[in-house]
Each structure stands twice: as structure tokens, then as C-alpha cells.
Design a protein around this motif. Structure first.
Motif, PDB file in Angstrom:
ATOM      1  N   CYS A  41      40.615  39.048  35.959  1.00  0.00           N
ATOM      2  CA  CYS A  41      41.086  40.177  36.676  1.00  0.00           C
ATOM      3  C   CYS A  41      42.527  40.671  36.712  1.00  0.00           C
ATOM      4  O   CYS A  41      43.019  41.716  36.675  1.00  0.00           O
ATOM      5  CB  CYS A  41      40.829  39.735  38.243  1.00  0.00           C
ATOM      6  SG  CYS A  41      39.322  39.844  38.766  1.00  0.00           S
TER       7      CYS A  41
ATOM      8  N   VAL B 218      36.104  30.130  38.429  1.00  0.00           N
ATOM      9  CA  VAL B 218      36.787  31.100  39.410  1.00  0.00           C
ATOM     10  C   VAL B 218      38.420  31.286  38.637  1.00  0.00           C
ATOM     11  O   VAL B 218      38.660  32.357  38.570  1.00  0.00           O
ATOM     12  CB  VAL B 218      37.248  30.537  40.865  1.00  0.00           C
ATOM     13  CG1 VAL B 218      37.946  31.215  41.739  1.00  0.00           C
ATOM     14  CG2 VAL B 218      35.601  30.540  41.433  1.00  0.00           C
TER      15      VAL B 218
ATOM     16  N   GLY C  30      40.054  40.567  42.264  1.00  0.00           N
ATOM     17  CA  GLY C  30      40.197  38.968  42.085  1.00  0.00           C
ATOM     18  C   GLY C  30      40.244  38.579  43.795  1.00  0.00           C
ATOM     19  O   GLY C  30      39.884  37.428  44.029  1.00  0.00           O
ATOM     20  N   ARG C  31      40.793  39.582  44.670  1.00  0.00           N
ATOM     21  CA  ARG C  31      40.573  39.083  46.180  1.00  0.00           C
ATOM     22  C   ARG C  31      39.183  38.634  46.482  1.00  0.00           C
ATOM     23  O   ARG C  31      39.152  37.866  47.252  1.00  0.00           O
ATOM     24  CB  ARG C  31      41.293  40.056  46.996  1.00  0.00           C
ATOM     25  CG  ARG C  31      42.713  39.924  46.793  1.00  0.00           C
ATOM     26  CD  ARG C  31      43.377  40.973  47.977  1.00  0.00           C
ATOM     27  NE  ARG C  31      44.764  41.164  47.536  1.00  0.00           N
ATOM     28  CZ  ARG C  31      45.307  42.366  47.411  1.00  0.00           C
ATOM     29  NH1 ARG C  31      44.976  43.283  47.363  1.00  0.00           N
ATOM     30  NH2 ARG C  31      46.876  42.263  47.094  1.00  0.00           N
TER      31      ARG C  31
ATOM     32  N   LEU D 167      39.622  34.904  37.679  1.00  0.00           N
ATOM     33  CA  LEU D 167      41.034  35.378  38.470  1.00  0.00           C
ATOM     34  C   LEU D 167      41.808  35.926  36.992  1.00  0.00           C
ATOM     35  O   LEU D 167      42.411  36.952  37.339  1.00  0.00           O
ATOM     36  CB  LEU D 167      41.526  34.518  39.324  1.00  0.00           C
ATOM     37  CG  LEU D 167      40.903  34.166  40.512  1.00  0.00           C
ATOM     38  CD1 LEU D 167      41.674  33.037  41.238  1.00  0.00           C
ATOM     39  CD2 LEU D 167      40.743  35.458  41.428  1.00  0.00           C
ATOM     40  N   LYS D 168      41.882  35.143  36.075  1.00  0.00           N
ATOM     41  CA  LYS D 168      42.841  35.352  35.018  1.00  0.00           C
ATOM     42  C   LYS D 168      42.323  36.654  34.368  1.00  0.00           C
ATOM     43  O   LYS D 168      43.239  37.684  34.088  1.00  0.00           O
ATOM     44  CB  LYS D 168      42.760  34.363  33.947  1.00  0.00           C
ATOM     45  CG  LYS D 168      43.852  34.580  32.775  1.00  0.00           C
ATOM     46  CD  LYS D 168      43.781  33.542  31.746  1.00  0.00           C
ATOM     47  CE  LYS D 168      44.657  33.907  30.594  1.00  0.00           C
ATOM     48  NZ  LYS D 168      44.848  32.766  29.687  1.00  0.00           N
TER      49      LYS D 168
ATOM     50  N   THR E 143      37.930  35.261  45.212  1.00  0.00           N
ATOM     51  CA  THR E 143      38.724  34.294  46.035  1.00  0.00           C
ATOM     52  C   THR E 143      37.796  34.258  47.424  1.00  0.00           C
ATOM     53  O   THR E 143      37.512  33.020  47.991  1.00  0.00           O
ATOM     54  CB  THR E 143      40.048  34.190  46.198  1.00  0.00           C
ATOM     55  OG1 THR E 143      40.325  35.340  47.023  1.00  0.00           O
ATOM     56  CG2 THR E 143      40.704  34.062  44.996  1.00  0.00           C
TER      57      THR E 143
END
Length: 193
Positions: free
Chosen positions: A177, A170, A186-187, A174-175, A190
Motif C-alpha cells: 500500500c 499484514v 492500508g488503513r 501495508l508495504k 489494519t
């Protein structure tokens, strides 16, 4: 039976942060997987290899689990040249070793963590045993090397293949994104993780 390369007890320049190694007399207890794993975790990969070499000289069983553990020791130390030697031994041992899920994962992780992108990617692509650990290594590799589109498509494919992203995957996604400025993606990551 082919033995691992003989190693001197002096630390390699590639392992400058590892503890100084001194010759030891090996006892049967030192031939356990647990002991070899402890040596690897303690930065004493060469001592672990000496134990395995001694096991082979005594005709004791050295299975894929031990090779996977040695490869993980190379990951800890970022010892790519030594990892390549172990990889060659794995290939020589045949398909029972080379196609073992644990060994395949450790090879992908080794090459990915040590910056050998092409080899890591090829091994991952050719693997019959992809798992969350090898996916994490490849997604992290793609993110670290700026191939963020590949990292995100890997993240999606990983889930399509039935693997749930873990706490290593994850953050890499995210990085990726963030680099691509895809905040909404990214949202979504999560929320779905």
C-alpha cells in the motif's frame, strides 16, 4: 530406494554463516523428527540430511514431514541449490510427498524466500493445498519484487478464500500500500485484520 545426495561435513560456501559441522555417529534418537528439526534450526542442515540419509539406508520411515522440515532448514539457510535437490527427491517419492500440504507450503516458501519468483509462483498457482503460510510467502515475494498490485490482489483473494491474514501477511500488504501510495487501503487493512 533413492537416497539423498551424500554430503561432506564441510560447510558449503552458500552456508557461510552456519556453524562448522563435524562428523557424528548417529544413534536412534537422532532419527527423530524433533532432532532433525533442531539441527535445521541450528543451521546444521547438512547434518540433518546425513541423519535422513542414514534413516533411508536402514529402511526407516522417512515421511513427508521430514522432507518438509529439511526444506525449512534450506529456507533458514537460504540454501536454494540444496533445496532444489530435496525438491527433486520429493517429486521422485510420488504424489503422497509432492502433494502433501506441509511439503507444498515449504517448497513455495523456499523458492519465494530464495528469490526464485517464477518457480514459487508456479508452485503456488498449481498447489491444491494453499494455506496462510504459502499465501504469506507469495504476498511477501510480490511486495519484495515490486509487484505490489499482485500483492494486494493476493491479499484480497486470500481472504476471499477464507484465510485470515497473520502477522507476516499484514506488514507485506501495508508495504505494498505504501509503495502504491494507497494510504486509505492500508488503513482498511489494519482495521479488518
Amino acid at each position: 530406494m533413492a537416497c539423498l545426495p551424500s554430503l561432506t561435513p564441510t560447510p558449503s560456501p552458500h552456508l557461510s554463516h552456519s556453524k562448522p559441522q563435524t562428523p557424528t555417529i548417529l544413534t536412534p534418537k537422532q532419527f527423530s523428527l524433533g532432532n532433525i528439526s533442531s539441527l535445521c534450526k541450528d543451521g546444521r542442515i547438512r547434518e540433518a540430511i546425513e541423519s535422513v540419509t542414514e534413516m533411508q539406508s536402514r529402511n526407516l520411515h522417512v515421511g513427508p514431514d521430514i522432507y518438509g522440515t529439511l526444506l525449512q532448514g534450506c529456507v533458514y539457510e537460504r540454501a536454494l541449490p540444496l533445496g532444489r535437490q530435496l525438491h527433486a527427491h520429493v517429486i521422485k517419492r510420488g504424489p503422497a510427498f509432492a502433494q502433501n500440504e506441509f511439503v507444498e507450503s515449504k517448497l513455495v516458501i523456499l523458492y519465494a524466500k530464495c528469490g526464485a519468483s517464477d518457480v514459487a509462483t508456479r508452485l503456488f498457482r498449481d498447489s491444491r493445498n494453499q494455506n496462510v503460510f504459502s499465501w504469506a510467502a507469495i504476498i511477501g515475494l510480490h511486495t519484495r519484487t515490486g509487484r505490489c498490485e499482485e500483492a494486494l490482489s493476493g491479499y484480497v483473494k486470500m481472504q476471499r478464500d477464507g484465510f485470515f491474514p497473520d502477522n507476516f501477511v499484514v506488514p507485506s500488504a501495508l508495504k505494498a500500500c505504501g509503495v502504491l501510495r494507497r494510504v486509505s487501503s492500508g488503513r482498511g487493512f489494519t482495521r479488518s485484520s
